[in-house]
Design a protein around this motif. Structure first.
Motif, PDB file in Angstrom:
ATOM      1  N   TYR A  68       0.830  -1.201   0.000  1.00 41.34           N
ATOM      2  CA  TYR A  68       0.000   0.000   0.000  1.00 41.34           C
ATOM      3  C   TYR A  68       0.866   1.253   0.000  1.00 41.34           C
ATOM      4  N   GLY A  69       1.917   1.199  -0.784  1.00 45.07           N
ATOM      5  CA  GLY A  69       2.783   2.350  -0.933  1.00 45.07           C
ATOM      6  C   GLY A  69       2.209   3.371  -1.893  1.00 45.07           C
ATOM      7  N   VAL A  70       3.007   4.387  -2.212  1.00 45.48           N
ATOM      8  CA  VAL A  70       2.526   5.468  -3.078  1.00 45.48           C
ATOM      9  C   VAL A  70       3.188   5.450  -4.452  1.00 45.48           C
ATOM     10  N   ARG A  71       4.123   4.553  -4.678  1.00 46.14           N
ATOM     11  CA  ARG A  71       4.794   4.533  -5.978  1.00 46.14           C
ATOM     12  C   ARG A  71       3.831   4.097  -7.083  1.00 46.14           C
ATOM     13  N   PRO A  72       3.934   4.741  -8.256  1.00 41.93           N
ATOM     14  CA  PRO A  72       3.125   4.294  -9.393  1.00 41.93           C
ATOM     15  C   PRO A  72       3.744   3.046 -10.013  1.00 41.93           C
ATOM     16  N   GLY A  73       3.452   1.918  -9.417  1.00 44.24           N
ATOM     17  CA  GLY A  73       4.037   0.677  -9.909  1.00 44.24           C
ATOM     18  C   GLY A  73       3.484   0.263 -11.253  1.00 44.24           C
ATOM     19  N   HIS A  74       2.283   0.765 -11.564  1.00 42.49           N
ATOM     20  CA  HIS A  74       1.606   0.395 -12.802  1.00 42.49           C
ATOM     21  C   HIS A  74       0.837   1.615 -13.298  1.00 42.49           C
ATOM     22  N   ALA A  75       0.502   1.611 -14.569  1.00 42.93           N
ATOM     23  CA  ALA A  75      -0.255   2.715 -15.153  1.00 42.93           C
ATOM     24  C   ALA A  75      -1.244   2.174 -16.168  1.00 42.93           C
ATOM     25  N   LEU A  76      -2.328   2.908 -16.333  1.00 39.29           N
ATOM     26  CA  LEU A  76      -3.195   2.729 -17.487  1.00 39.29           C
ATOM     27  C   LEU A  76      -2.992   3.946 -18.365  1.00 39.29           C
ATOM     28  N   ILE A  77      -2.584   3.721 -19.594  1.00 33.52           N
ATOM     29  CA  ILE A  77      -2.360   4.796 -20.561  1.00 33.52           C
ATOM     30  C   ILE A  77      -3.241   4.494 -21.763  1.00 33.52           C
ATOM     31  N   THR A  78      -4.176   5.376 -22.061  1.00 33.50           N
ATOM     32  CA  THR A  78      -5.153   5.084 -23.099  1.00 33.50           C
ATOM     33  C   THR A  78      -5.381   6.307 -23.982  1.00 33.50           C
ATOM     34  N   MET A  79      -5.120   6.162 -25.264  1.00 33.16           N
ATOM     35  CA  MET A  79      -5.296   7.221 -26.253  1.00 33.16           C
ATOM     36  C   MET A  79      -6.471   6.842 -27.155  1.00 33.16           C
ATOM     37  N   VAL A  80      -7.459   7.718 -27.219  1.00 29.08           N
ATOM     38  CA  VAL A  80      -8.738   7.399 -27.836  1.00 29.08           C
ATOM     39  C   VAL A  80      -9.136   8.474 -28.840  1.00 29.08           C
ATOM     40  N   GLU A  81      -9.772   8.036 -29.903  1.00 28.41           N
ATOM     41  CA  GLU A  81     -10.298   8.933 -30.930  1.00 28.41           C
ATOM     42  C   GLU A  81     -11.823   8.841 -30.960  1.00 28.41           C
ATOM     43  N   PRO A  82     -12.543   9.912 -30.565  1.00 25.93           N
ATOM     44  CA  PRO A  82     -13.995   9.900 -30.749  1.00 25.93           C
ATOM     45  C   PRO A  82     -14.318   9.974 -32.238  1.00 25.93           C
ATOM     46  N   HIS A  83     -15.375   9.293 -32.641  1.00 29.73           N
ATOM     47  CA  HIS A  83     -15.738   9.308 -34.048  1.00 29.73           C
ATOM     48  C   HIS A  83     -16.218  10.697 -34.456  1.00 29.73           C
ATOM     49  N   PRO A  84     -15.986  11.078 -35.702  1.00 32.18           N
ATOM     50  CA  PRO A  84     -16.404  12.408 -36.169  1.00 32.18           C
ATOM     51  C   PRO A  84     -17.874  12.671 -35.870  1.00 32.18           C
ATOM     52  N   GLY A  85     -18.152  13.845 -35.329  1.00 34.15           N
ATOM     53  CA  GLY A  85     -19.508  14.210 -34.958  1.00 34.15           C
ATOM     54  C   GLY A  85     -19.889  13.832 -33.545  1.00 34.15           C
ATOM     55  N   HIS A  86     -19.038  13.074 -32.861  1.00 26.32           N
ATOM     56  CA  HIS A  86     -19.330  12.616 -31.498  1.00 26.32           C
ATOM     57  C   HIS A  86     -18.392  13.233 -30.462  1.00 26.32           C
ATOM     58  N   GLU A  87     -17.646  14.263 -30.852  1.00 27.26           N
ATOM     59  CA  GLU A  87     -16.629  14.814 -29.963  1.00 27.26           C
ATOM     60  C   GLU A  87     -17.215  15.352 -28.653  1.00 27.26           C
ATOM     61  N   TYR A  88     -18.279  16.137 -28.740  1.00 30.07           N
ATOM     62  CA  TYR A  88     -18.869  16.712 -27.532  1.00 30.07           C
ATOM     63  C   TYR A  88     -19.507  15.634 -26.657  1.00 30.07           C
ATOM     64  N   ALA A  89     -20.257  14.747 -27.273  1.00 31.89           N
ATOM     65  CA  ALA A  89     -20.932  13.705 -26.502  1.00 31.89           C
ATOM     66  C   ALA A  89     -19.916  12.790 -25.819  1.00 31.89           C
ATOM     67  N   TYR A  90     -18.864  12.438 -26.539  1.00 32.54           N
ATOM     68  CA  TYR A  90     -17.834  11.587 -25.949  1.00 32.54           C
ATOM     69  C   TYR A  90     -17.171  12.284 -24.761  1.00 32.54           C
ATOM     70  N   ASN A  91     -16.852  13.560 -24.937  1.00 32.68           N
ATOM     71  CA  ASN A  91     -16.173  14.276 -23.858  1.00 32.68           C
ATOM     72  C   ASN A  91     -17.039  14.377 -22.617  1.00 32.68           C
ATOM     73  N   ARG A  92     -18.325  14.631 -22.803  1.00 29.67           N
ATOM     74  CA  ARG A  92     -19.213  14.724 -21.649  1.00 29.67           C
ATOM     75  C   ARG A  92     -19.366  13.363 -20.964  1.00 29.67           C
ATOM     76  N   TRP A  93     -19.489  12.292 -21.749  1.00 27.67           N
ATOM     77  CA  TRP A  93     -19.574  10.953 -21.148  1.00 27.67           C
ATOM     78  C   TRP A  93     -18.321  10.659 -20.334  1.00 27.67           C
ATOM     79  N   TYR A  94     -17.158  10.948 -20.899  1.00 24.99           N
ATOM     80  CA  TYR A  94     -15.922  10.612 -20.187  1.00 24.99           C
ATOM     81  C   TYR A  94     -15.758  11.493 -18.946  1.00 24.99           C
ATOM     82  N   GLU A  95     -15.983  12.788 -19.107  1.00 22.96           N
ATOM     83  CA  GLU A  95     -15.807  13.719 -17.982  1.00 22.96           C
ATOM     84  C   GLU A  95     -16.809  13.451 -16.866  1.00 22.96           C
ATOM     85  N   ASP A  96     -18.057  13.204 -17.243  1.00 24.59           N
ATOM     86  CA  ASP A  96     -19.134  13.153 -16.258  1.00 24.59           C
ATOM     87  C   ASP A  96     -19.369  11.768 -15.665  1.00 24.59           C
ATOM     88  N   ASP A  97     -18.890  10.727 -16.345  1.00 26.24           N
ATOM     89  CA  ASP A  97     -19.196   9.380 -15.885  1.00 26.24           C
ATOM     90  C   ASP A  97     -17.968   8.477 -15.871  1.00 26.24           C
TER      91      ASP A  97
END
Length: 297
Positions: free
Chosen positions: A38-67
């Protein structure tokens, strides 16, 4: 009256069973917290790069930010820090090499999310994340109109600091108000060459690049394979035996210092240790807003 009594007995039994189950679950949480790392070192990471489909940029951002940032990540055990980053169109156009094994085209993936997981707790975290994502999917809380360009859980290999012991540590990196981040993905020529590549980066290339630069630190990770019961929309990790992922944390907007990040591909090639597959700059999102969404295309 007898029927009422029998109903009362049934309710009592149900309540007793519910209380027993609740107590058992509560005791399980207490037992898990009492043992293990239960230390504080970042022993592992999740790194995820995602492309919202064209026309879905706002909806995707709100889903990710809000939920999803919360229910699909930060609420999980042992994931203790997270941050989202965005690449506006002008930042996307700075990326190289043009022929990237990571992003096709190289501009794909305008949002990047980075999370730290407590060292030694990867297995427990993965059990939870697979379970919760199945539940989110079943409850229609997964946004479909997006593409995972580069998503991997990764094990920490090294952190190199510009200023030695001064300044924030790597476990602070996702909370400290850094102005930018550069994602660099490097592949060794083969599995036997990754250790040599890591040592060259850690002892020579990174200290030289960091000196006098706006980058305060670089964290280095190696990807791990995703479990077989992962969500089907996330492809299996590539380069598990050869790849290293570098995160450069910047004290300046990457657009103001991009000349310092040119030539990373030539540097690695000249050293004969591997090849650079992606160098991509990002700036932090502003949580709870749609800032930059209108600048993605």
């Amino acid at each position: 009256m007898p029927n009422t009594e029998r109903g009362s007995d049934a309710n009592t039994n149900t309540n007793t069973n519910t209380n027993t189950n609740t107590n058992t679950n509560t005791n399980t949480y207490a037992a898990l917290a009492a043992v293990g790392p239960y230390g504080v070192r970042p022993g592992h990471a999740l790194i995820t790069m995602v492309e919202p489909h064209p026309g879905h940029e706002y909806a995707y951002n709100r889903w990710y930010e809000d939920d999803h940032y919360y229910a699909g990540a930060m609420a999980m055990p042992w994931m203790y820090a997270g941050r989202r980053w965005v690449a506006t169109r002008d930042l996307q156009e700075l990326r190289y090499p043009e022929k990237s094994a990571v992003a096709q085209p190289v501009t794909a993936g305008c949002y990047l999310s980075t999370y730290w997981v407590t060292e030694g707790r990867y297995d427990e975290h993965m059990k939870w994340t697979v379970g919760i994502n199945k539940r989110l999917n079943r409850d229609a809380r997964v946004y479909r109109d997006r593409t995972h360009v580069f998503t991997a859980f990764q094990d920490h290999e090294a952190t190199v600091y510009r200023d030695g012991a001064a300044g924030p540590r790597d476990f602070h990196a996702l909370d400290h108000p850094y102005a930018g981040l550069v994602l660099q993905v490097v592949d060794a020529d083969g599995p036997d060459g990754r250790a040599e590549l890591l040592e060259w980066l850690r002892s020579r290339a990174l200290p030289r690049r960091l000196a006098g630069s706006p980058a305060a630190m670089v964290t280095v990770f190696r990807p791990t394979p995703l479990p077989g019961d992962r969500m089907t929309y996330v492809k299996q990790v590539e380069g598990v035996d050869t790849r290293l992922t570098l995160l450069w944390f910047l004290e300046a907007d990457p657009r103001t210092c991009w000349d310092g990040f040119r030539g990373l591909d030539a540097e690695v090639a000249d050293a004969g240790t591997g090849r650079v597959e992606l160098v991509a700059p990002f700036i932090p999102t502003v949580p709870g807003t749609d800032r930059y969404v209108d600048q993605l295309r």
